[in-house]
Structure formats: structure tokens, C-alpha cells
Design a protein around this motif. Structure first.
Motif, PDB file in Angstrom:
ATOM      1  N   LYS A   1       4.393  10.709  -9.225  1.00  0.00           N
ATOM      2  CA  LYS A   1       3.716  11.212 -10.436  1.00  0.00           C
ATOM      3  C   LYS A   1       3.275  12.661 -10.247  1.00  0.00           C
ATOM      4  O   LYS A   1       3.419  13.488 -11.130  1.00  0.00           O
ATOM      5  N   ASP A   2       2.777  12.952  -9.050  1.00  0.00           N
ATOM      6  CA  ASP A   2       2.332  14.323  -8.774  1.00  0.00           C
ATOM      7  C   ASP A   2       3.511  15.291  -8.791  1.00  0.00           C
ATOM      8  O   ASP A   2       3.372  16.456  -9.150  1.00  0.00           O
ATOM      9  N   LEU A   3       4.653  14.754  -8.379  1.00  0.00           N
ATOM     10  CA  LEU A   3       5.832  15.631  -8.280  1.00  0.00           C
ATOM     11  C   LEU A   3       6.488  15.871  -9.641  1.00  0.00           C
ATOM     12  O   LEU A   3       7.273  16.790  -9.792  1.00  0.00           O
ATOM     13  N   LEU A   4       6.166  15.014 -10.618  1.00  0.00           N
ATOM     14  CA  LEU A   4       6.856  15.077 -11.903  1.00  0.00           C
ATOM     15  C   LEU A   4       6.842  16.472 -12.543  1.00  0.00           C
ATOM     16  O   LEU A   4       7.908  16.970 -12.930  1.00  0.00           O
ATOM     17  N   PRO A   5       5.682  17.129 -12.640  1.00  0.00           N
ATOM     18  CA  PRO A   5       5.700  18.472 -13.252  1.00  0.00           C
ATOM     19  C   PRO A   5       6.618  19.423 -12.490  1.00  0.00           C
ATOM     20  O   PRO A   5       7.364  20.198 -13.096  1.00  0.00           O
ATOM     21  N   LEU A   6       6.589  19.307 -11.154  1.00  0.00           N
ATOM     22  CA  LEU A   6       7.430  20.177 -10.338  1.00  0.00           C
ATOM     23  C   LEU A   6       8.909  19.905 -10.617  1.00  0.00           C
ATOM     24  O   LEU A   6       9.710  20.835 -10.774  1.00  0.00           O
TER      25      LEU A   6
ATOM     26  N   LYS B   1       0.839  -1.199   0.000  1.00  0.00           N
ATOM     27  CA  LYS B   1       0.000   0.000   0.000  1.00  0.00           C
ATOM     28  C   LYS B   1       0.880   1.257   0.000  1.00  0.00           C
ATOM     29  O   LYS B   1       0.645   2.194  -0.742  1.00  0.00           O
ATOM     30  N   ARG B   2       1.905   1.172   0.826  1.00  0.00           N
ATOM     31  CA  ARG B   2       2.780   2.352   0.925  1.00  0.00           C
ATOM     32  C   ARG B   2       3.478   2.630  -0.410  1.00  0.00           C
ATOM     33  O   ARG B   2       3.618   3.759  -0.839  1.00  0.00           O
ATOM     34  N   LYS B   3       3.900   1.521  -1.055  1.00  0.00           N
ATOM     35  CA  LYS B   3       4.561   1.676  -2.355  1.00  0.00           C
ATOM     36  C   LYS B   3       3.639   2.385  -3.342  1.00  0.00           C
ATOM     37  O   LYS B   3       4.047   3.293  -4.049  1.00  0.00           O
TER      38      LYS B   3
ATOM     39  N   ALA C   1       4.361   5.816  -5.403  1.00  0.00           N
ATOM     40  CA  ALA C   1       4.362   5.956  -6.862  1.00  0.00           C
ATOM     41  C   ALA C   1       3.463   7.122  -7.272  1.00  0.00           C
ATOM     42  O   ALA C   1       3.820   7.917  -8.149  1.00  0.00           O
ATOM     43  N   LYS C   2       2.324   7.243  -6.616  1.00  0.00           N
ATOM     44  CA  LYS C   2       1.395   8.314  -6.971  1.00  0.00           C
ATOM     45  C   LYS C   2       2.026   9.673  -6.643  1.00  0.00           C
ATOM     46  O   LYS C   2       1.964  10.614  -7.427  1.00  0.00           O
ATOM     47  N   ASP C   3       2.685   9.710  -5.460  1.00  0.00           N
ATOM     48  CA  ASP C   3       3.338  10.961  -5.054  1.00  0.00           C
ATOM     49  C   ASP C   3       4.348  11.401  -6.103  1.00  0.00           C
ATOM     50  O   ASP C   3       4.426  12.562  -6.486  1.00  0.00           O
TER      51      ASP C   3
END
Ligand SMILES: *[C@@H]1O[C@H](CO)[C@@H](O)[C@H](O)[C@H]1NC(C)=O
Ligand SMILES: *[C@@H]1O[C@H](CO)[C@@H](O)[C@H](O)[C@H]1NC(C)=O
Length: 169
Positions: free
Chosen positions: A19-24, A9-11, A15-17
Motif C-alpha cells: 500500500k505504501d508503495l502504490l503511489p510510487l 504476521k509477515r503477510k 500488504a501494508k508495504d
């Protein structure tokens, strides 16, 4: 079993985090590249203003007529306010020998009434003195040519000559 599920679950969350950080992260990379580019531009400006660019022409360029007019345009020699420079000297000597003026034992006043010390070359150098004869606004500047041999007086910092103060015939 429980701990295993927990890690899975943590993994997933990680992974989602990411993806969210990618633009930044992309933005940061772009900013980094821009800064790098900007710094290079600044460095080019600094290099362009060095003594070597402004004053050293070695071996002397093969300019059959109007040497000064040609060189003043080629090296973009002008006052910061875009007026013609009144006088400019080109030195026909190896950059290495000009750099070593900073090791000269001849220390002289930088100007007639100044107390700051400059370094005078131990040898005479071949030079061309360009004196403004006509024009006020760069690039419409016309120069008189005088080939001379003289000592140069320079200010130095830790890296080498910073400014040609004057020449002495
Ligand atoms: C431009 O700068 C030079 C040298 O600093 C100065 O002698 C001259 O008066 C200035 N000219 C104008 C129009 O500001
Ligand atoms: C310094 O003095 C000499 C001789 O007195 C003179 O020829 C020269 O033009 C002066 N230089 C400056 C920068 O005032």
C-alpha cells in the motif's frame, strides 16, 4: 501453530508495504507512459524529415497552378532558421525506386571537390525543380517551376537514402 502465526504476521506487513508503495508505483507508471509518449513524438519528427516527406511527390499532386508554392507550404520546406529555401526538388517517382538508388552501380563524388562517394540513379526520374524568385522569410516564399527529367545523386546509410545531394540533367 507458531510458524503459522509468523507467516500471517509477515503477510500483514507485506500488504501494508505494498500500500505504501502504490503511489510510487503509480508515479513510475506515469513516468513510463510519459517517456513512451516523448519517444513517439521524437520518432514523428524523424519521420517528418525523411526524404520521402521532403522530396517525393508520387504520383504528382494535382495542383493546377503554382505547384511549387503550394507544395513548399504543404510540406513545410524551409531552412532551419526559418528563411526560404533557395531551391528544392520534388521527385515524381515511386519511393521504392528512389530507395533502390542506394544499390546503384554508379558511384560519383557527392560534390565537385569532395572525395566522399554518393550514388547516382541509373535511370532518369521526373522531377520538379522549385527555384526561389521572391521572399526571404518562410512562409512568404515564391518559387519558379521547372519540370525536368534527371538523375539524382544521394547519400545513403544502411537503411536507404539519407539526403538528395543534387540532380544531374
Ligand atoms: C539562414 O540559413 C541559410 C542556409 O543555412 C543561410 O544561407 C542564411 O544566410 C541564413 N539566414 C540568416 C538570416 O541567418
Ligand atoms: C560542379 O561543376 C559543374 C560544372 O563544372 C557546375 O555546373 C556545378 O554547378 C558544380 N556544382 C557544385 C555543387 O559546385
Amino acid at each position: 501453530m507458531l510458524p503459522g502465526r509468523a507467516t500471517a504476521k509477515r503477510k500483514g506487513i507485506r500488504a501494508k508495504d505494498v500500500k505504501d508503495l502504490l503511489p510510487l508505483m503509480l508515479l513510475m507508471v506515469i513516468i513510463f507512459l510519459l517517456l513512451l509518449f516523448w519517444e513517439n513524438e521524437l520518432n514523428e519528427d524523424v519521420v517528418a524529415m525523411t526524404i520521402e516527406h521532403l522530396h517525393v511527390d508520387y504520383p504528382q499532386s494535382d495542383v493546377p497552378v503554382r505547384y511549387c508554392n503550394h507544395m513548399i507550404l504543404e510540406r513545410v520546406i524551409k531552412e532551419p532558421n526559418n528563411t526560404c529555401k533557395k531551391e528544392h526538388v520534388f521527385i515524381h517517382e515511386r519511393p521504392r525506386n528512389i530507395n533502390s538508388v542506394c544499390n546503384s552501380r554508379r558511384k560519383v563524388a557527392c560534390q565537385n571537390h569532395s572525395t566522399t562517394l554518393c550514388f547516382q540513379s541509373e535511370n532518369k526520374f521526373k522531377m520538379t525543380v522549385c527555384k526561389l524568385t521572391e521572399g526571404t522569410r518562410y512562409p512568404a516564399c515564391s518559387y519558379h517551376i521547372s519540370p525536368i527529367e534527371g538523375f539524382i545523386v544521394v547519400t545513403c546509410d544502411g537503411m536507404g537514402p539519407v539526403k538528395i545531394q543534387r540532380y544531374v540533367e
